[in-house]
Design a protein around this motif. Structure first.
Motif, mmCIF file in Angstrom:
data_model
loop_
_atom_site.group_PDB
_atom_site.id
_atom_site.type_symbol
_atom_site.label_atom_id
_atom_site.label_comp_id
_atom_site.label_asym_id
_atom_site.label_seq_id
_atom_site.Cartn_x
_atom_site.Cartn_y
_atom_site.Cartn_z
ATOM 1 N N VAL A 122 -87.543 6.412 -21.267
ATOM 2 C CA VAL A 122 -88.676 7.278 -21.239
ATOM 3 C C VAL A 122 -88.945 8.053 -22.443
ATOM 4 C CG1 VAL A 122 -89.472 9.374 -20.053
ATOM 5 C CG2 VAL A 122 -88.253 7.811 -18.558
ATOM 6 N N ALA A 123 -90.062 7.887 -22.899
ATOM 7 C CA ALA A 123 -90.674 8.433 -24.073
ATOM 8 C C ALA A 123 -91.553 9.747 -23.594
ATOM 9 C CB ALA A 123 -91.356 7.682 -24.957
ATOM 10 N N THR A 124 -91.195 10.900 -24.281
ATOM 11 C CA THR A 124 -91.741 11.992 -24.058
ATOM 12 C C THR A 124 -92.833 12.436 -25.301
ATOM 13 O OG1 THR A 124 -90.173 12.950 -22.502
ATOM 14 C CG2 THR A 124 -91.741 14.529 -23.230
ATOM 15 N N ILE A 125 -94.189 12.812 -25.174
ATOM 16 C CA ILE A 125 -94.905 12.837 -26.306
ATOM 17 C C ILE A 125 -95.586 14.301 -26.174
ATOM 18 C CG2 ILE A 125 -96.875 12.483 -27.557
ATOM 19 C CD1 ILE A 125 -96.557 9.379 -26.916
ATOM 20 N N ILE A 126 -95.276 15.317 -26.987
ATOM 21 C CA ILE A 126 -95.985 16.821 -26.899
ATOM 22 C C ILE A 126 -96.816 16.753 -27.971
ATOM 23 C CG2 ILE A 126 -95.014 19.138 -26.806
ATOM 24 C CD1 ILE A 126 -92.428 18.164 -25.848
ATOM 25 N N GLU B 84 -102.277 -2.579 -28.211
ATOM 26 C CA GLU B 84 -101.361 -2.003 -27.050
ATOM 27 C C GLU B 84 -101.510 -0.410 -27.197
ATOM 28 O OE1 GLU B 84 -100.193 -3.642 -24.570
ATOM 29 O OE2 GLU B 84 -101.193 -5.463 -25.767
ATOM 30 N N ALA B 85 -101.658 0.123 -28.370
ATOM 31 C CA ALA B 85 -101.400 1.756 -28.558
ATOM 32 C C ALA B 85 -102.831 2.122 -27.748
ATOM 33 C CB ALA B 85 -101.419 2.188 -29.847
ATOM 34 N N LEU B 86 -103.905 1.206 -28.001
ATOM 35 C CA LEU B 86 -105.070 1.742 -27.018
ATOM 36 C C LEU B 86 -105.070 1.770 -25.798
ATOM 37 C CD1 LEU B 86 -108.146 2.832 -27.531
ATOM 38 C CD2 LEU B 86 -108.875 0.596 -27.664
ATOM 39 N N LEU B 87 -104.174 0.586 -25.275
ATOM 40 C CA LEU B 87 -103.937 0.504 -23.847
ATOM 41 C C LEU B 87 -103.075 1.584 -23.220
ATOM 42 C CD1 LEU B 87 -104.013 -1.716 -21.503
ATOM 43 C CD2 LEU B 87 -101.711 -2.199 -22.086
ATOM 44 N N LEU B 88 -102.428 2.072 -23.744
ATOM 45 C CA LEU B 88 -101.608 3.629 -23.704
ATOM 46 C C LEU B 88 -102.474 4.549 -23.563
ATOM 47 C CD1 LEU B 88 -98.163 2.652 -25.466
ATOM 48 C CD2 LEU B 88 -98.730 2.517 -23.080
ATOM 49 N N GLU C 140 -82.327 5.726 -24.914
ATOM 50 C CA GLU C 140 -82.450 6.368 -23.636
ATOM 51 C C GLU C 140 -83.734 7.247 -23.437
ATOM 52 O OE1 GLU C 140 -77.977 5.711 -21.944
ATOM 53 O OE2 GLU C 140 -79.006 7.808 -22.089
ATOM 54 N N GLN C 141 -83.930 8.290 -24.228
ATOM 55 C CA GLN C 141 -85.024 9.174 -24.124
ATOM 56 C C GLN C 141 -85.539 9.455 -25.540
ATOM 57 O OE1 GLN C 141 -82.834 12.473 -22.296
ATOM 58 N NE2 GLN C 141 -83.816 11.988 -20.466
ATOM 59 N N LEU C 142 -86.515 9.347 -25.883
ATOM 60 C CA LEU C 142 -87.460 9.397 -27.077
ATOM 61 C C LEU C 142 -88.198 10.530 -26.782
ATOM 62 C CD1 LEU C 142 -88.309 8.590 -30.006
ATOM 63 C CD2 LEU C 142 -89.996 7.080 -28.828
ATOM 64 N N THR C 143 -88.296 11.718 -27.647
ATOM 65 C CA THR C 143 -88.823 12.777 -27.685
ATOM 66 C C THR C 143 -90.049 12.783 -29.059
ATOM 67 O OG1 THR C 143 -87.495 13.982 -26.326
ATOM 68 C CG2 THR C 143 -89.277 15.206 -27.256
ATOM 69 N N ILE C 144 -91.052 13.049 -28.987
ATOM 70 C CA ILE C 144 -91.914 13.071 -29.963
ATOM 71 C C ILE C 144 -92.994 14.169 -30.106
ATOM 72 C CG2 ILE C 144 -93.947 12.010 -31.407
ATOM 73 C CD1 ILE C 144 -93.114 9.211 -30.261
ATOM 74 N N VAL C 145 -92.562 15.168 -31.013
ATOM 75 C CA VAL C 145 -93.469 16.360 -31.064
ATOM 76 C C VAL C 145 -94.470 16.157 -31.969
ATOM 77 C CG1 VAL C 145 -93.616 18.919 -31.635
ATOM 78 C CG2 VAL C 145 -91.826 17.836 -30.413
ATOM 79 N N SER C 146 -95.697 16.349 -31.823
ATOM 80 C CA SER C 146 -96.752 16.163 -32.929
ATOM 81 C C SER C 146 -97.784 17.191 -32.460
ATOM 82 C CB SER C 146 -97.186 14.486 -32.801
ATOM 83 O OG SER C 146 -98.534 14.529 -33.677
ATOM 84 N N THR D 169 -103.120 11.143 -30.204
ATOM 85 C CA THR D 169 -101.828 10.487 -29.404
ATOM 86 C C THR D 169 -101.767 9.149 -29.563
ATOM 87 O OG1 THR D 169 -102.546 11.870 -27.662
ATOM 88 C CG2 THR D 169 -100.240 10.793 -27.433
ATOM 89 N N ILE D 170 -102.808 8.643 -30.345
ATOM 90 C CA ILE D 170 -102.686 7.042 -30.494
ATOM 91 C C ILE D 170 -101.649 6.833 -31.669
ATOM 92 C CG2 ILE D 170 -104.309 7.249 -32.380
ATOM 93 C CD1 ILE D 170 -104.577 4.391 -30.107
ATOM 94 N N HIS D 171 -101.229 7.857 -32.578
ATOM 95 C CA HIS D 171 -100.129 7.867 -33.487
ATOM 96 C C HIS D 171 -98.869 7.553 -32.612
ATOM 97 C CE1 HIS D 171 -102.114 7.777 -37.610
ATOM 98 N NE2 HIS D 171 -102.766 8.750 -37.106
ATOM 99 N N ASP D 172 -98.768 8.328 -31.903
ATOM 100 C CA ASP D 172 -97.532 8.610 -31.105
ATOM 101 C C ASP D 172 -97.243 7.509 -30.291
ATOM 102 O OD1 ASP D 172 -97.141 11.284 -32.351
ATOM 103 O OD2 ASP D 172 -98.827 11.934 -31.121
ATOM 104 N N PHE D 173 -98.411 6.844 -29.670
ATOM 105 C CA PHE D 173 -97.871 5.759 -29.035
ATOM 106 C C PHE D 173 -97.745 4.574 -29.465
ATOM 107 C CE2 PHE D 173 -101.636 7.522 -26.084
ATOM 108 C CZ PHE D 173 -100.741 8.106 -25.049
ATOM 109 N N ASP D 174 -98.095 4.580 -30.934
ATOM 110 C CA ASP D 174 -97.715 3.340 -31.756
ATOM 111 C C ASP D 174 -96.311 3.641 -32.216
ATOM 112 O OD1 ASP D 174 -98.131 1.071 -33.456
ATOM 113 O OD2 ASP D 174 -97.504 2.389 -35.059
ATOM 114 N N LEU D 175 -95.786 4.924 -32.617
ATOM 115 C CA LEU D 175 -94.325 5.136 -32.712
ATOM 116 C C LEU D 175 -93.506 4.992 -31.860
ATOM 117 C CD1 LEU D 175 -92.895 6.319 -35.025
ATOM 118 C CD2 LEU D 175 -93.491 8.646 -34.492
ATOM 119 N N ALA D 176 -94.018 5.352 -30.815
ATOM 120 C CA ALA D 176 -93.098 5.421 -29.371
ATOM 121 C C ALA D 176 -92.887 3.641 -29.294
ATOM 122 C CB ALA D 176 -93.685 5.754 -28.059
#
Lengths: 338, 338, 338, 338
Positions: free
Chosen positions: A219-223, A307-311, A143-149, A171-178
């Motif tokens: 929802v994914a949150t990337i910090i 797709e990561a680049l699209l994000l 439901e909720q993914l939080t990525i701290v990078s 963030t491209i790494h985090d977009f792909d990880l998400a």
């Protein structure tokens, strides 16, 4: 499998060493037009070099090419290698320009299953294990993914200037990880932070918080931050209907100190990606070798790179305009067939 | 100090017991129009009761009123008590309607320093310590604040229906906590999640991620969910220029299990707010008694109550429209004087 | 149940407050021959006092006596109260002399089930949960038990002088806890440490490591120190055939700091027993009230008090002579019947 | 430096690979009289082999010998290699018989500084860091050292039979680690446990707790078990006058699970010594190469090997007789000079 390396910089050196020590791989050639660069990497390994990257395409004793050249050359090297019948492992991002990525995909039509994009974090033991346990349903729907990078310290201004901005570079790494954990997203909001005057002067953000939603409402949150006093801060939390899975940072030692004013004080985080993801780089290479060897489409694919680049593009626009941006992920074959 | 309690529900019971056991306080009266409610709370404590809340205003042996009535009655009870010369500790939120809150502030003009809003989390030992250490500069300027707040299980549909929505009911605590640590915010974005069909049917969100920025570029992220399998998930991370401070969850025991497939498996989180913030409720009461006793304006003030609601309104709009919303916090006296 | 308190010192004060706030108990009398001591404890609670402890025996409105007098008076007060038909909760140790304890047991013959010894650690949530999970077989047979128990700072020399030595005064708790989890022991070895010159001058040890084996071959290790820079260090590890259960220290806050040279640095341990075992003292009283109320023999019993002292004697001899000492635990009724 | 390996078993294979990948070392020869053993290790590395270990002494292209033969052959191989002018890295223990170790020391008189004993745990990053921070005085004088060392599962009966017993085979590592951190010990007590019928049938203990004191009154406690459900349990706690330093186990992943009945449940420990001490084996080799290369006496020395065995003998006697045993560590040159 016999591999050529194009680009003998920092990350190229990592791949070179991993290829050289992998039991099923052989490093046949290191190519880099920068004088001396290829030699610095190849000589200790007893590998031949070339100042002409095209040699990697034409060499008879090369089955696959690992592309570690500067980002603007990635597309040229991908298409060149594919045209020459070589498989490709290309560093992220495929390109900073989505249109060029789409051209690249068009240009290699029919050989998409021969290209893998080097999103190393998918191969981190912790991330891979979270993905597997999610897939097994251990915590129910995510439901909720939080990525701290957070990086330990900002790169030099010269790097920032040509990086494509924090979202396309970091963030491209985090977009792909998400996407690895949650699939495609349909809405993106990014709040950029200009806390570093040097980075702000270059028109970029030094930190950001991105929120993205999937079609099913997860929802994914990337910090992100370009600095972190304690080292390379790399954690995720996957919160699901019936539980959660998180990864904790890797530390520089197993020692903990307790004294008059503190207890259990641990060591700082590993300093940066070369150490933190050393195992992941090896696992990534291994996955590439196995996929190509088995004639199976490698993952992450060039479509994942797109797709990561699209994000990243959407986040860039959102951070600049303040809008929440809708994105339309393209439907790609899940596992493009040979 | 002699106190009257208005509203003898779940939270009223907590305040009643805390007043009764506080060395400097005396519970003089419990008033609740619901038949039997006041008695249930007051009888075990040997306190007199009334079915007419106005008795709390007129009682000569009452110095201050603790308002735990349903939210729609808060403003009436605040203004009534203040008009009668009593000090007020009122449960959050002041009201669900910003305009009514502003009317309330206008109505009590000159006595703002006699009203405290019961944002209990400011009095949690962990949160208070983070605030103090931030103020002392331990981690430099605060750049990114992350608040995770998840309830163990959703409230009944009847509660949701009159709650004012997740942002005014649940996130309101996090808005205040964010303000406690970072001050005022100027932009708010909220991504609501409709993952619970019952809550969605009531037109509300069951989860949300809010990002808010301050004028100086700091960003707070609030991650909310109406359920959490492991209990009441209450954590913050304050990330600053030179370090970070975080709080960890309180657990139901100190025991950790290690076995064939796991190590260090701890107990679940405390189940819900009555247990988790038991100490905070006592500290809150203590702070109220000391402030009123010393003739000092209590904190959090009614202005803090207003600003938290302003953020809740902005988040509600953002989640509904998809826009990032600019807010204009009003400038209030930092510490309103008597 | 109506209780009298004998002995109004530091620990008496704790019991007085717990009795006063327990829903099923009433504090009827505080007796202490030291001028003013009883008043200091009783006055704030509105309880009558006496300078004659015998008043606790004769009072008609007293059902049970809580004995917190100095250790040399315990036996007299136990036998006096039992003779008068009162139930007894007595602070540890029963006495410093095993022969006197046996005399006491003989003197109260037939009423053993009316005496509980206040080994508070059995009532610590963590320890009690470990005991329960062990009994449920969660980790199979317990093979190695490790108890770490370190005080924050040494007591004054005057206390040491009359304490009976570290094993009878401090380790006595750990002996009981070990018996709570593992049952009786048959061999004891103790290595005493004379690291504090003041304590050494008093002929006592400032630290010690005790190892004890059961008839079935399990081993308990107790690590004691009269000081600990980080606070009151109270942990156990129960290692079993198929897993382990450990308890971790309770900390002064939930805050963790990360900075350039450390990560996850937590707060120190709670400072000392009054804070650390505040809940345990309440649970202990509750267990006493329920057992006596139900006419069931309370646990820990006076036999448990005896066996712990037997181990303390053995450890004292071992530490002095260097021998491993065999002990012969007496067989007592597991749950002495009324 | 050019090295020969004697003994191509499990641990020999580790050393062979580490030598082959060390930038300053070259593996010149693998010698093992067991048919095929040397080839299995040497072939993948392209190294020549011999069935005659004497070839390691006579080879002109060999500077040092790494001895991984079965324990009974260690002394012969040490003296042979030293006589031939080679430096030696020998696996622990030097021998199971203290008299033979002393003969070996006598036989190599004048060349003690050419022999290093492979106590790998000194080179574990955590242990080494604890030692360094202790030496820097971070926690004041070390008062209590606790070493927990538990294997994941017992070795086969055939191994137990020729192991010399748990103290000489398993605890030997802990004895050396204790000496690394605390220096020499003067008293030893060991409580052996016969919880495994197979091991007991072989006359050995399956678990044990050892306590040892130094001349200055510090005490080390070693807790050993031949099995541990959670993996290879390897931890130390160094408790000092002004604080403590501990090491925590390394886990198989960074993932933590929280669900309805648990929070923060981590992965099990790494399974066994080849994984757990992989880095330590490399650091050990590196230390050997540097010491020998610099003409400096390596540490741990053959004297360290002797003293660890002295403690193992004392523990064996103590566990058997029940006595606390006094030991008289020999005074050796701290750093034997060339």
């Amino acid at each position: 499998m016999r591999l050529a390396l194009i680009g003998a910089g920092r990350i190229g050196r990592i791949h070179a060493r991993n290829i050289a020590t992998h039991p099923d791989a052989e490093l046949a050639l290191v190519a880099d037009p920068v004088a001396g660069a290829a030699d610095a990497v190849a000589a200790p390994l007893g590998v031949r070099t070339s100042a002409d990257v095209a040699d990697a395409y034409t060499a008879d004793d090369v089955d696959a090419v690992v592309i570690c050249s500067p980002t603007p050359f990635h597309v040229e090297h991908i298409t060149g290698a594919i045209a020459a019948g070589k498989a490709v492992l290309v560093e992220k991002p495929v390109d900073l320009d989505l249109a060029r990525v789409d051209e690249c995909i068009a240009a290699i039509a029919g050989a998409e299953h021969r290209v893998m994009v080097a999103f190393n974090r998918r191969f981190d033991t912790g991330n891979a294990l979270v993905q597997r346990r999610l897939a097994e349903g251990e915590i129910g729907p995510l439901e909720q993914l939080t990525i701290v990078s957070r990086d330990p310290a900002p790169p030099p201004a010269s790097y920032i200037a040509q990086s494509g901005g924090i979202f396309r570079d970091m963030t491209i790494h985090d977009f792909d990880l998400a996407r690895f954990l949650l699939g495609d997203f349909v809405e993106v909001h990014a709040m950029g932070q200009r806390l570093d005057s040097g980075i702000a002067a270059a028109g970029d953000f030094s930190a950001a918080v991105v929120t993205m939603s999937t079609a099913t409402g997860a929802v994914a949150t990337i910090i992100n931050s370009r600095h972190c006093a304690t080292g390379y801060d790399q954690r995720i939390e996957a919160f699901g209907e019936s539980g959660s899975l998180e990864t904790v940072n890797q530390l520089t030692s197993t020692v903990r100190y307790s004294g008059p004013s503190t207890s259990g004080a641990a060591s700082p985080y590993l300093d940066f990606f070369l150490e933190r993801y050393a195992d992941a780089y090896r696992a990534e290479l291994d996955a590439f070798l196995r996929a190509i060897g088995d004639g199976v489409a490698p993952s992450p694919s060039i479509f994942d790179g797109r797709e990561a680049l699209l994000l990243a593009d959407a986040a860039t626009r959102s951070a600049t305009t303040g809008e929440r941006v809708r994105v339309a992920p393209r439907t790609h074959p899940k596992e493009p067939n040979p």
